[in-house]
Design an enzyme around this catalytic site. Sequence first.
Site, PDB file in Angstrom:
ATOM      1  N   HIS A   8      15.719   9.243  15.160  1.00 52.76           N
ATOM      2  CA  HIS A   8      16.455   8.294  14.333  1.00 52.76           C
ATOM      3  C   HIS A   8      17.318   7.365  15.181  1.00 52.76           C
ATOM      4  O   HIS A   8      17.813   7.755  16.235  1.00 52.76           O
ATOM      5  CB  HIS A   8      17.374   9.036  13.352  1.00 52.76           C
ATOM      6  CG  HIS A   8      16.630   9.731  12.264  1.00 52.76           C
ATOM      7  ND1 HIS A   8      17.118  10.851  11.632  1.00 52.76           N
ATOM      8  CD2 HIS A   8      15.432   9.479  11.681  1.00 52.76           C
ATOM      9  CE1 HIS A   8      16.248  11.251  10.716  1.00 52.76           C
ATOM     10  NE2 HIS A   8      15.225  10.431  10.731  1.00 52.76           N
ATOM     11  N   THR A  29      12.905   2.247   3.452  1.00 51.68           N
ATOM     12  CA  THR A  29      12.492   1.466   4.628  1.00 51.68           C
ATOM     13  C   THR A  29      13.215   1.857   5.918  1.00 51.68           C
ATOM     14  O   THR A  29      14.437   2.006   5.935  1.00 51.68           O
ATOM     15  CB  THR A  29      12.732  -0.035   4.358  1.00 51.68           C
ATOM     16  OG1 THR A  29      12.139  -0.383   3.109  1.00 51.68           O
ATOM     17  CG2 THR A  29      12.145  -0.890   5.466  1.00 51.68           C
ATOM     18  N   GLU A  30      12.431   1.975   6.998  1.00 54.49           N
ATOM     19  CA  GLU A  30      12.977   2.263   8.330  1.00 54.49           C
ATOM     20  C   GLU A  30      12.963   0.982   9.168  1.00 54.49           C
ATOM     21  O   GLU A  30      12.291   0.021   8.834  1.00 54.49           O
ATOM     22  CB  GLU A  30      12.126   3.339   9.006  1.00 54.49           C
ATOM     23  CG  GLU A  30      12.728   3.869  10.301  1.00 54.49           C
ATOM     24  CD  GLU A  30      11.936   5.017  10.905  1.00 54.49           C
ATOM     25  OE1 GLU A  30      12.425   5.598  11.887  1.00 54.49           O
ATOM     26  OE2 GLU A  30      10.828   5.320  10.411  1.00 54.49           O
ATOM     27  N   SER A  76       0.816  -1.225   0.000  1.00 55.35           N
ATOM     28  CA  SER A  76       0.000   0.000   0.000  1.00 55.35           C
ATOM     29  C   SER A  76       0.849   1.275   0.000  1.00 55.35           C
ATOM     30  O   SER A  76       0.548   2.233  -0.713  1.00 55.35           O
ATOM     31  CB  SER A  76      -0.958   0.004   1.196  1.00 55.35           C
ATOM     32  OG  SER A  76      -0.245  -0.106   2.410  1.00 55.35           O
ATOM     33  N   LYS A 123       4.221 -11.943  -7.884  1.00 56.63           N
ATOM     34  CA  LYS A 123       3.187 -11.070  -8.462  1.00 56.63           C
ATOM     35  C   LYS A 123       3.513 -10.689  -9.912  1.00 56.63           C
ATOM     36  O   LYS A 123       2.888  -9.797 -10.476  1.00 56.63           O
ATOM     37  CB  LYS A 123       3.037  -9.785  -7.624  1.00 56.63           C
ATOM     38  CG  LYS A 123       2.644 -10.010  -6.152  1.00 56.63           C
ATOM     39  CD  LYS A 123       1.169 -10.311  -5.998  1.00 56.63           C
ATOM     40  CE  LYS A 123       0.790 -10.537  -4.538  1.00 56.63           C
ATOM     41  NZ  LYS A 123       0.696  -9.326  -3.746  1.00 56.63           N
ATOM     42  N   TYR A 175      12.710  19.001   3.864  1.00 61.36           N
ATOM     43  CA  TYR A 175      11.539  19.682   3.304  1.00 61.36           C
ATOM     44  C   TYR A 175      11.475  21.124   3.812  1.00 61.36           C
ATOM     45  O   TYR A 175      11.143  22.044   3.060  1.00 61.36           O
ATOM     46  CB  TYR A 175      10.233  18.964   3.673  1.00 61.36           C
ATOM     47  CG  TYR A 175      10.238  17.462   3.541  1.00 61.36           C
ATOM     48  CD1 TYR A 175      11.077  16.806   2.634  1.00 61.36           C
ATOM     49  CD2 TYR A 175       9.396  16.677   4.324  1.00 61.36           C
ATOM     50  CE1 TYR A 175      11.076  15.423   2.535  1.00 61.36           C
ATOM     51  CE2 TYR A 175       9.388  15.287   4.223  1.00 61.36           C
ATOM     52  CZ  TYR A 175      10.239  14.671   3.333  1.00 61.36           C
ATOM     53  OH  TYR A 175      10.240  13.301   3.235  1.00 61.36           O
TER      54      TYR A 175
END
Length: 302
Positions: A247, A97-98, A19, A43, A159
Site C-alpha cells: 500500500h 479505486t487504487e 469491466s 451512457k 478476508y
Amino acid sequence: MSVFIDKNTKVMVQGITGSTALFHTKQMLDYGTKIVAGVTPGKGGQVVEGVPVFNTVEEAKNETGATVSVIYVPAPFAADSILEAADADLDMVICITEHIPVLDMVKVKRYLQGRKTRLVGPNCPGVITADECKIGIMPGYIHKKGHVGVVSRSGTLTYEAVHQLTEEGIGQTTAVGIGGDPVNGTNFIDVLKAFNEDDETKAVVMIGEIGGTAEEEAAEWIKANMTKPVVGFIGGQTAPPGKRMGHAGAIISGGKGTAEEKIKTLNSCGVKTAATPSEIGSTLIEAAKEAGIYESLLTVNK
C-alpha cells in the site's frame, strides 16, 4: 443492527459500464445488495445487469432514492467522482479505486469537511454487513451474521480474519475496509465509535499495518472509550525502513510507523495482538473468553 449499511440500503455504482464494475455489480446483486442505479457520463439510458444507467449522480439519486455510492472509476477521474457524490449529498461514498494521486485526495478530504457525506476508502475492499448488504469487492460467502465487527487497512487480511472467525463459528456484524492509502476518509476511530455504539457488536477485530500513526491514535481512543474487547494485528512486521510494502501508506519513515511501535502501543492500551495472521481468530477467542462473552459469539453452525 449493523453499522453504516443494511439490507435496506439503496446503492448506486459510479463507473458501472467498466469491466471491473460490471463484474462486481453482478456479485453484489447476487449477494442481495439493492443496487438501484449506475452512473457513467454519456451512457445514460442504458441498462446493465438490470440496473438503469444515468449520466449524473444527482439524476440517479433523484430517480431512485440511492443514498450510498460505490466507485470503480479509473484513478485519474476518481476524485471528481467522489466530489460529484458529495455535491449530491449522498450519505456515504465507498471508493474502491487504487492509485489515486495523493494531492487529489488531499483536495477531496478538504472538500468533504463540514459535509454530510462519509467517505470510505479509497483503495479499499468496501463495506459488508453479513447476510444483508455487500458493497465492494470482498468474497461474500465467507461472511456470516454475528456479533464481531471488523475494521482493517488491508483487504486480504480482512478476508483472512473473517474466514477464521466464520470457521470458528463466530459471525460478524459489519466489516469495514478503510483502505491502505496515506490520505483516506473514514478512519479506525470513526469505525470503532460506530461499533462501540452498536448493540449487536460485542467484540472487534482491528487490522492495521506499518506507516502513519492511525493505529496508535486508535489504541489511545480504545483505552479511553471502548467498552468492548478489541484484538489487533499489524501487518508488515518484517518490513525494512523506507521500503513501501504494497500500500502507498505502508511505509516506515523517520523512524515512525513501525510494527513494533504500533504493537507496543496497542498492548499497553489493553488490545491483545496476534503475532501472525493465522492467529487472529484464536486471539479473538482468547479475549472473548476473558471477557466472558465467548458463548454469545457462537452464531454460525459449523
